[in-house]
Scaffold this active site. Structure first.
Site, short mmCIF file in Angstrom:
data_model
loop_
_atom_site.label_atom_id
_atom_site.label_comp_id
_atom_site.label_asym_id
_atom_site.label_seq_id
_atom_site.Cartn_x
_atom_site.Cartn_y
_atom_site.Cartn_z
N HIS A 221 0.80 -35.62 -56.72
CA HIS A 221 1.54 -36.66 -57.43
C HIS A 221 2.93 -36.22 -57.85
CE1 HIS A 221 -0.02 -34.61 -61.09
NE2 HIS A 221 1.06 -35.09 -61.66
N LYS B 272 -5.75 -33.09 -54.75
CA LYS B 272 -5.82 -31.65 -54.94
C LYS B 272 -6.95 -31.36 -55.94
CE LYS B 272 -2.92 -30.65 -58.93
NZ LYS B 272 -3.93 -29.95 -59.69
N HIS C 173 2.11 -28.17 -57.19
CA HIS C 173 3.21 -28.94 -57.76
C HIS C 173 4.55 -28.20 -57.69
CE1 HIS C 173 0.20 -31.66 -58.94
NE2 HIS C 173 -0.04 -31.24 -60.16
N ARG D 218 6.10 -19.65 -76.74
CA ARG D 218 6.73 -19.69 -75.42
C ARG D 218 5.90 -18.96 -74.37
NH1 ARG D 218 11.94 -20.36 -74.29
NH2 ARG D 218 11.98 -18.48 -73.01
#
EC number: 1.1.1.49
Length: 516
Positions: free
Chosen positions: A213, A183, A275, A489
């Site tokens: 992966h 990718k 992913h 965050r």
């Protein structure tokens, strides 16, 4: 079986029959030539060669059959390439016990230098491979050639053209040729389809392995077993019981010298579109007919095709403060280094359940996990819902684990409830088992010809169809990135979006990985 599924399976069968007719049955023994293109680059040094060495050390690559070739533009010798990668193959802790295997492995590596669009370079590469095959007394039909493209996607077409013209198996030996591409597979639907067409005009789909992966990670590979081999999950895994699903990826560092490259892609292309979307497919897919790769990939495509268009009000983008200080990043860059987006699947199982995909750089922690949050217990006689809901959490990295957050009575004389967990932590439970790296597993699958954990062309197309409209709106500046502090965050607006989607934060509870 619906007519649509029948046509998908029929096309798959015809495609594989055509492949077998032209190339003959695949061979799993005989001469194996593994060619790493881009051999002097970071990906090859840090991931590809270490994975090959670990497979060799564990006995999955037979030194009597295998030879490894590096190909790149750098003018270096065989020994110089070996010296470049040596330090990435073992660490100080196990250097002595692996020294003999390391020495034997490095001797299997030969280097060929040349441009990526040069006939002469690939003719030299083919000559080196052929000499290896002859030295191994390769019998007819047993020549295996695996080309791993550890290269930027922009050079895939010319490289594949050269491989097809000069380096595929010759008729006197037969066997197979397979191509592994990394990718990103394009930047949007149009560029991905163009890339697929260019490679597809040269190689059949059974020869192409689009590697992601994340599909090789141990806990991701466990998803099918968890979902379809455990009776107590089957009746719960639907809209009647699940309130929301979060798939989260966090890194505690920024782009670190890759700002110019990253700015071309952003966090959605880099992480979410591939992913996290692959993980979503495994969480949401229906039970496949069998474990055959095509049956599994058919179900993943159905999930992607059921995702409805993303709404701007269900997206929060962020860019960490200091990102634009990188001299390779434009001063007016809107490229997100953080994104939270909600996907909704329009089918019987998942209608109304938000799938929250969240990824970011320069965050407060480094982790990747799947968080299945269940609905509240009806008629809560213990008045404990404020403590938190039941959650099934799959920690992909680090400290691989699965744990179920649940409410229990706090030990003592009073009837007080607390949040606790049922915990399967891999380091504690499987102390004598080495968890393989994702690249090891996927390279081995490629050698075996198992495409289950690789992305099929129609799957790739469906994934880009989901995100391309949003990416184009970001590119036009219609959706802005909000600044956030490094080590946080992310933007506060992201937490507000989660709350709006129905996610309830657990208060007063933190999962602590067990120590040995």
């Amino acid at each position: 079986m619906g007519s649509g599924q029948w046509h998908v399976e029929k096309r798959s069968t015809l495609r594989n029959e055509s492949f077998l007719k032209e190339y003959g049955p695949v061979s799993e023994t005989g001469s194996l030539s593994i060619v790493v293109l881009g051999a002097s680059g970071d990906l090859a040094k840090k991931k590809t060669f270490p994975a090959l060495f670990n497979l060799f050390h564990q006995g999955f690559l037979n030194p009597e059959e295998v030879h490894i070739f590096g190909y790149a533009r750098s003018r270096i010798s065989d020994q110089e390439l070996r010296d470049k990668i040596r330090g990435y193959l073992v660490d100080e802790k196990n250097a002595s016990e692996k020294s003999e295997a390391l020495s034997k492995f490095l001797q299997l590596i030969k280097y060929v230098s040349g441009p990526y669009d040069s006939e002469d370079g690939f003719k030299r590469l083919d000559k080196a491979i052929s000499e290896h095959e002859i030295s191994k007394k390769t019998s007819e039909g047993s020549s295996r050639r695996l080309f791993y493209l550890a290269l930027p996607p922009s050079v895939y077409p010319p490289v594949c053209k050269m491989i097809k013209a000069w380096c595929t198996n010759k008729s006197d030996l037969g066997g197979w040729t397979r191509i592994v591409v990394e990718k990103p597979f394009g930047k949007d639907l149009e560029s991905a389809e163009q890339l697929s067409s260019q490679i597809g005009s040269l190689f059949d789909e059974p020869q192409i392995y689009r590697i992601d992966h994340y599909l090789g990670k141990e806990l991701v590979q466990n998803m099918l077993v968890l979902r379809f081999a455990n009776r107590f999950f089957l009746p719960l895994w639907n809209r009647d019981n699940i309130a929301n699903v979060q798939i989260v990826f966090r890194e505690d560092f920024g782009t670190e010298g890759r700002g110019g490259y990253f700015d071309e892609y952003g966090i959605i292309r880099d992480i979410i579109q591939n992913h996290l979307l692959q993980v979503l497919c495994l969480v949401a897919m229906e039970k496949p007919v069998s474990l055959k790769p095509e049956h599994i990939r058919d179900e993943k495509v159905k999930v992607l095709q059921s995702v409805i268009p993303i709404k701007d009000e269900e997206v929060v983008l962020g860019q960490y403060e200091g990102y634009r200080d990188d001299p390779t990043v434009p001063n007016d860059s809107n490229t997100p280094t953080f994104a939270t987006t909600i996907l909704r699947i329009d089918n019987e199982r998942w209608e109304g359940v938000p799938f929250i995909l969240k990824a970011g750089k320069a965050m407060s922690s480094k982790k990747a996990d799947i968080r299945i949050q269940f609905k509240d217990v009806p008629g809560d006689i213990f008045k404990c819902q404020k403590q938190g809901r039941n959650e099934f959490v799959i920690r992909l990295q680090p400290s691989e684990a699965m744990y179920m957050k649940l409410t229990v009575k706090q030990p003592g004389l009073e009837m007080q409830t607390v949040q606790s967990e049922l915990d399967l932590s891999y380091k504690q439970r499987y102390q004598d088992v080495s968890i393989p790296e994702a690249y090891e597993r996927l390279i081995l699958d490629t050698i075996k010809g198992d495409q289950q954990h690789f992305v099929r062309r129609d799957e790739l197309k469906a994934a880009w169809e989901i995100f391309t409209p949003l990416l184009h709106r970001i590119g036009r500046g219609e959706v802005k990135s909000i600044p956030y502090k490094q080590g946080s965050r992310g933007p506060a607006e992201a937490d507000q979006l989660l709350e709006k989607a129905g996610y309830l934060q657990t208060h007063g509870y933190i999962w602590i990985p067990p120590t040995l």
